[in-house]
Design an enzyme around this catalytic site. Structure first.
Site, PDB file in Angstrom:
ATOM      1  N   LYS A 198       0.841  -1.201   0.000  1.00 48.75           N
ATOM      2  CA  LYS A 198       0.000   0.000   0.000  1.00 48.75           C
ATOM      3  C   LYS A 198       0.874   1.248   0.000  1.00 48.75           C
ATOM      4  O   LYS A 198       0.682   2.163  -0.791  1.00 48.75           O
ATOM      5  CB  LYS A 198      -0.875  -0.024   1.261  1.00 48.75           C
ATOM      6  CG  LYS A 198      -1.793   1.149   1.411  1.00 48.75           C
ATOM      7  CD  LYS A 198      -2.485   1.163   2.768  1.00 48.75           C
ATOM      8  CE  LYS A 198      -3.114  -0.164   3.086  1.00 48.75           C
ATOM      9  NZ  LYS A 198      -4.098  -0.079   4.165  1.00 48.75           N
TER      10      LYS A 198
ATOM     11  N   LYS B 159       3.332  -2.203  11.273  1.00 53.18           N
ATOM     12  CA  LYS B 159       2.030  -2.147  11.939  1.00 53.18           C
ATOM     13  C   LYS B 159       2.222  -2.558  13.392  1.00 53.18           C
ATOM     14  O   LYS B 159       3.178  -3.271  13.708  1.00 53.18           O
ATOM     15  CB  LYS B 159       1.050  -3.117  11.256  1.00 53.18           C
ATOM     16  CG  LYS B 159      -0.414  -2.817  11.534  1.00 53.18           C
ATOM     17  CD  LYS B 159      -0.978  -1.764  10.621  1.00 53.18           C
ATOM     18  CE  LYS B 159      -2.379  -1.361  11.057  1.00 53.18           C
ATOM     19  NZ  LYS B 159      -3.019  -0.465  10.081  1.00 53.18           N
TER      20      LYS B 159
ATOM     21  N   GLY C 262      -2.851   5.887  13.649  1.00 48.23           N
ATOM     22  CA  GLY C 262      -4.007   5.215  14.236  1.00 48.23           C
ATOM     23  C   GLY C 262      -4.518   4.068  13.384  1.00 48.23           C
ATOM     24  O   GLY C 262      -4.072   3.849  12.255  1.00 48.23           O
ATOM     25  N   ASP C 263      -5.421   3.310  13.933  1.00 45.36           N
ATOM     26  CA  ASP C 263      -6.170   2.256  13.225  1.00 45.36           C
ATOM     27  C   ASP C 263      -7.361   1.974  14.133  1.00 45.36           C
ATOM     28  O   ASP C 263      -7.740   2.850  14.923  1.00 45.36           O
ATOM     29  CB  ASP C 263      -5.272   1.015  13.006  1.00 45.36           C
ATOM     30  CG  ASP C 263      -5.913  -0.027  12.079  1.00 45.36           C
ATOM     31  OD1 ASP C 263      -5.837   0.155  10.857  1.00 45.36           O
ATOM     32  OD2 ASP C 263      -6.507  -1.014  12.562  1.00 45.36           O
TER      33      ASP C 263
ATOM     34  N   THR D 277      -8.758   8.727   4.893  1.00 48.05           N
ATOM     35  CA  THR D 277      -8.980   7.355   4.414  1.00 48.05           C
ATOM     36  C   THR D 277     -10.363   7.244   3.770  1.00 48.05           C
ATOM     37  O   THR D 277     -10.508   6.691   2.665  1.00 48.05           O
ATOM     38  CB  THR D 277      -8.818   6.337   5.561  1.00 48.05           C
ATOM     39  OG1 THR D 277      -7.576   6.590   6.211  1.00 48.05           O
ATOM     40  CG2 THR D 277      -8.840   4.914   5.032  1.00 48.05           C
TER      41      THR D 277
HETATM   42  P1  NDP Z   1     -12.405   2.706  14.119  1.00 45.71           P
HETATM   43  O1  NDP Z   1     -11.963   2.080  15.385  1.00 45.71           O
HETATM   44  O2  NDP Z   1     -12.528   4.169  14.040  1.00 45.71           O
HETATM   45  O3  NDP Z   1     -13.797   2.067  13.662  1.00 45.71           O
HETATM   46  C1  NDP Z   1     -13.950   0.707  13.449  1.00 45.71           C
HETATM   47  C2  NDP Z   1     -15.402   0.414  13.159  1.00 45.71           C
HETATM   48  O4  NDP Z   1     -15.540  -0.945  12.782  1.00 45.71           O
HETATM   49  C3  NDP Z   1     -16.295   0.605  14.362  1.00 45.71           C
HETATM   50  O5  NDP Z   1     -17.577   0.967  13.920  1.00 45.71           O
HETATM   51  C4  NDP Z   1     -16.311  -0.773  14.993  1.00 45.71           C
HETATM   52  O6  NDP Z   1     -17.448  -1.035  15.798  1.00 45.71           O
HETATM   53  C5  NDP Z   1     -16.339  -1.644  13.750  1.00 45.71           C
HETATM   54  N1  NDP Z   1     -15.696  -2.942  14.036  1.00 45.71           N
HETATM   55  C6  NDP Z   1     -14.435  -3.148  14.451  1.00 45.71           C
HETATM   56  N2  NDP Z   1     -14.192  -4.454  14.622  1.00 45.71           N
HETATM   57  C7  NDP Z   1     -15.345  -5.066  14.323  1.00 45.71           C
HETATM   58  C8  NDP Z   1     -15.741  -6.422  14.287  1.00 45.71           C
HETATM   59  N3  NDP Z   1     -14.891  -7.414  14.620  1.00 45.71           N
HETATM   60  N4  NDP Z   1     -17.025  -6.686  13.896  1.00 45.71           N
HETATM   61  C9  NDP Z   1     -17.871  -5.678  13.552  1.00 45.71           C
HETATM   62  N5  NDP Z   1     -17.545  -4.379  13.554  1.00 45.71           N
HETATM   63  C10 NDP Z   1     -16.311  -4.082  13.934  1.00 45.71           C
HETATM   64  O7  NDP Z   1     -11.392   2.148  13.000  1.00 45.71           O
HETATM   65  P2  NDP Z   1     -11.106   2.739  11.562  1.00 45.71           P
HETATM   66  O8  NDP Z   1     -12.353   3.301  10.979  1.00 45.71           O
HETATM   67  O9  NDP Z   1      -9.895   3.553  11.637  1.00 45.71           O
HETATM   68  O10 NDP Z   1     -10.700   1.397  10.758  1.00 45.71           O
HETATM   69  C11 NDP Z   1     -11.661   0.611  10.049  1.00 45.71           C
HETATM   70  C12 NDP Z   1     -10.937  -0.251   9.030  1.00 45.71           C
HETATM   71  O11 NDP Z   1     -10.211   0.595   8.123  1.00 45.71           O
HETATM   72  C13 NDP Z   1      -9.891  -1.213   9.609  1.00 45.71           C
HETATM   73  O12 NDP Z   1      -9.840  -2.367   8.786  1.00 45.71           O
HETATM   74  C14 NDP Z   1      -8.588  -0.435   9.438  1.00 45.71           C
HETATM   75  O13 NDP Z   1      -7.449  -1.301   9.401  1.00 45.71           O
HETATM   76  C15 NDP Z   1      -8.835   0.220   8.080  1.00 45.71           C
HETATM   77  N6  NDP Z   1      -8.013   1.388   7.786  1.00 45.71           N
HETATM   78  C16 NDP Z   1      -8.007   2.488   8.617  1.00 45.71           C
HETATM   79  C17 NDP Z   1      -7.249   3.589   8.298  1.00 45.71           C
HETATM   80  C18 NDP Z   1      -7.299   4.843   9.096  1.00 45.71           C
HETATM   81  O14 NDP Z   1      -6.710   5.843   8.629  1.00 45.71           O
HETATM   82  N7  NDP Z   1      -7.963   4.895  10.232  1.00 45.71           N
HETATM   83  C19 NDP Z   1      -6.356   3.586   7.113  1.00 45.71           C
HETATM   84  C20 NDP Z   1      -6.513   2.422   6.260  1.00 45.71           C
HETATM   85  C21 NDP Z   1      -7.297   1.365   6.630  1.00 45.71           C
HETATM   86  P3  NDP Z   1     -17.313  -0.874  17.396  1.00 45.71           P
HETATM   87  O15 NDP Z   1     -17.066   0.574  17.629  1.00 45.71           O
HETATM   88  O16 NDP Z   1     -18.589  -1.374  17.942  1.00 45.71           O
HETATM   89  O17 NDP Z   1     -16.122  -1.727  17.775  1.00 45.71           O
END
Ligand code: NDP
Length: 453
Positions: free
Chosen positions: A116, A128, A167-168, A211
């Site tokens: 990426k 990571k 973050g993630d 993102t």
């Molecule tokens: P956040 O923690 O902000 O949000 C994650 C969301 O996904 C929440 O709504 C959470 O629900 C839900 N979630 C997490 N785990 C589960 C699960 N096992 N089952 C169902 N729902 C789940 O994370 P991000 O938005 O930052 O990240 C989301 C995805 O994007 C990840 O795959 C991450 O690796 C990817 N990503 C993020 C980037 C970034 O800049 N932040 C960059 C590139 C990729 P709940 O709150 O109830 O746990």
């Protein structure tokens, strides 16, 4: 040995030497199998053992994180930082705090991150990290003490030209703040060692949005190739965190109608379109469950996870034109993609990392559904992190639209590179193959240049 047998041998030895890391195997298998056309054309990569090397992290750090909860009890978690590949730049990749975190998950994310980061065209290597710490239900004080303890060890291994975490899942602006504060206290350095920082102390405008915005820009590029756009489309989105919220925001800005979002407890369907301010209030300000949404918008429906049909994510059963999985890995399976296809969905664009299972990806490819693979479609976050590093290094500060324009241009160049590479290797429009080959080639060639290290 044929290239196919060679890849198979690497898969076998990976599984033998690192047992139980299923998500990591899934990521490796996807990348290696889509490199086949390149490996057939260019024997140098297997002659120089590049594949054997690239699947092994340069370094992995596993450490104990001890902290005190509000009741005075001592709590213990495991911390990880996997520094996967620094051939094209310092390690860069997020930190994930979630109870499901283990070494295999961090390795899958770090491995994806190598390619990426390469695709962005910027000088950043792949890494990571994270912890099995669960931020849910913890007080601010508990989060702060955990972050301080985590950083006390992590600080020994990172630096603005060594490794720059971000973050993630579970790590947003609040956590980055506590991590940065502790780093500064320990090192006496105010530098760009973390990205996703607050705007007042070195953060970049538009990093929070990057993102999600980037994923929609990527979808626009895919649809643009068909003389189409997101305008007027019904969109389904999973997740309600950082990526999902800003995907929804950009879709609304560009005239689409996002109708779903979800969290780990359930999903919302709002046929009038998700109300962005309500979503932000619930998730960013109050940190509540999505169930609250229907109290403010009774015309919407909430379905808890235990009522989802078996082996199905109910988000993907909602009819839509375009779908944005933006929560977590393997959240869209074969049943889900069949539901999407049956209901006329023409594009799946991945905001989350590896959200689509291999069987569902195969279905996407054999049914010619348009597909934005994660390592290309969600690269806008890390690309904007690098823009934050550039601003920190030059003491500059760019305006929101300047950063947003750069982001949009980077997403276009990632699309063009992936598309042109797919064409070069005889499968025009197969962006997964194009992204994997383009990302790999730059890293592999740099590894060759740098000798046997
Ligand atoms: P956040 O923690 O902000 O949000 C994650 C969301 O996904 C929440 O709504 C959470 O629900 C839900 N979630 C997490 N785990 C589960 C699960 N096992 N089952 C169902 N729902 C789940 O994370 P991000 O938005 O930052 O990240 C989301 C995805 O994007 C990840 O795959 C991450 O690796 C990817 N990503 C993020 C980037 C970034 O800049 N932040 C960059 C590139 C990729 P709940 O709150 O109830 O746990």
């Amino acid at each position: 040995m044929s290239v196919e047998k060679y890849i198979n041998k690497i898969m076998q030895s990976t599984m033998q030497s690192t047992p139980g890391q299923v998500e990591f195997y899934q990521a490796v298998e996807e990348v290696l199998s889509s490199l086949l056309p390149l490996l057939h054309a260019e024997p140098k990569y297997d002659n120089l053992n590049i594949l054997e090397r690239i699947v092994i992290p340069e370094r992995q750090i596993i450490f104990r994180v001890v902290w005190q909860d509000d009741a005075g009890r001592i709590q213990t978690n495991i911390g990880y930082r996997v520094q996967f590949n620094s051939a094209i730049g310092p390690y860069k990749g997020g930190l994930r705090f979630h109870p499901s975190v283990n070494l295999g998950i961090i390795k899958f994310l770090g491995f994806e991150q190598i390619f990426k980061n390469s695709l962005t065209g910027l000088q950043i290597g792949g890494g990571k990290g994270g912890s099995n710490f669960d931020p849910k239900g913890k007080s601010d004080g508990e989060i702060m003490r955990f972050c301080q303890s985590f950083m006390t060890e992590l600080s020994k291994h990172i630096g603005e030209t060594i490794d720059i975490p971000a973050g993630d899942i579970g790590v947003g602006g609040r956590e980055i703040g506590y991590l940065f504060g502790q780093y500064k206290r320990l090192t006496n350095n105010f530098d760009g060692v973390l990205t996703g920082k607050g705007i007042n102390w070195g953060g970049s405008l538009a990093r929070t949005e990057a993102t999600g915005f980037g994923s929609v820009y990527f979808a626009e590029n895919i649809l643009g190739k068909q003389n189409d756009s997101v305008k007027g489309k019904i969109a389904t989105i999973s997740g309600s965190g950082n990526v999902a919220i800003y995907t929804i925001q950009k879709l609304i800005e560009l005239g689409a109608k996002p109708v779903t979002c979800s969290d780990s407890r359930g999903m919302i369907y709002d046929k009038n379109g998700i109300h962005l301010d309500t979503l932000k209030l619930i998730k960013e300000v109050n940190r509540q469950s999505l169930e609250e949404y229907v109290i403010i918008h009774p015309e919407a429906t909430y379905l808890p996870v235990h009522k989802y049909p078996e082996n199905t994510n109910a988000v993907w059963a909602v009819p839509c034109d375009i779908a944005f999985p933006s929560a977590t890995q393997n959240e869209l399976n074969l049943n889900d993609i069949k539901n999407l296809h049956k209901n006329g969905c023409k594009l799946v664009c991945e905001g989350a990392n590896m959200p689509t299972t291999p069987e569902a990806v195969a279905f996407i490819q054999s049914n010619k559904i348009l597909y934005g693979p994660a390592k290309a479609a969600n690269a806008g976050g890390v690309a904007t992190s690098q823009l934050e590093m550039s601003q920190n290094a030059s003491m500059a500060r760019w305006g929101f639209s300047e950063v947003d324009n750069k982001l949009s241009n980077i997403m276009k160049s990632i699309f063009d590179l992936s598309y042109n590479t797919s064409k070069e290797f005889g499968d025009e429009g197969n962006l997964m193959m194009g992204a994997n080959i383009a990302g790999f080639r730059k890293v592999a060639d740099s590894m060759i240049d740098q000798g046997a290290v």
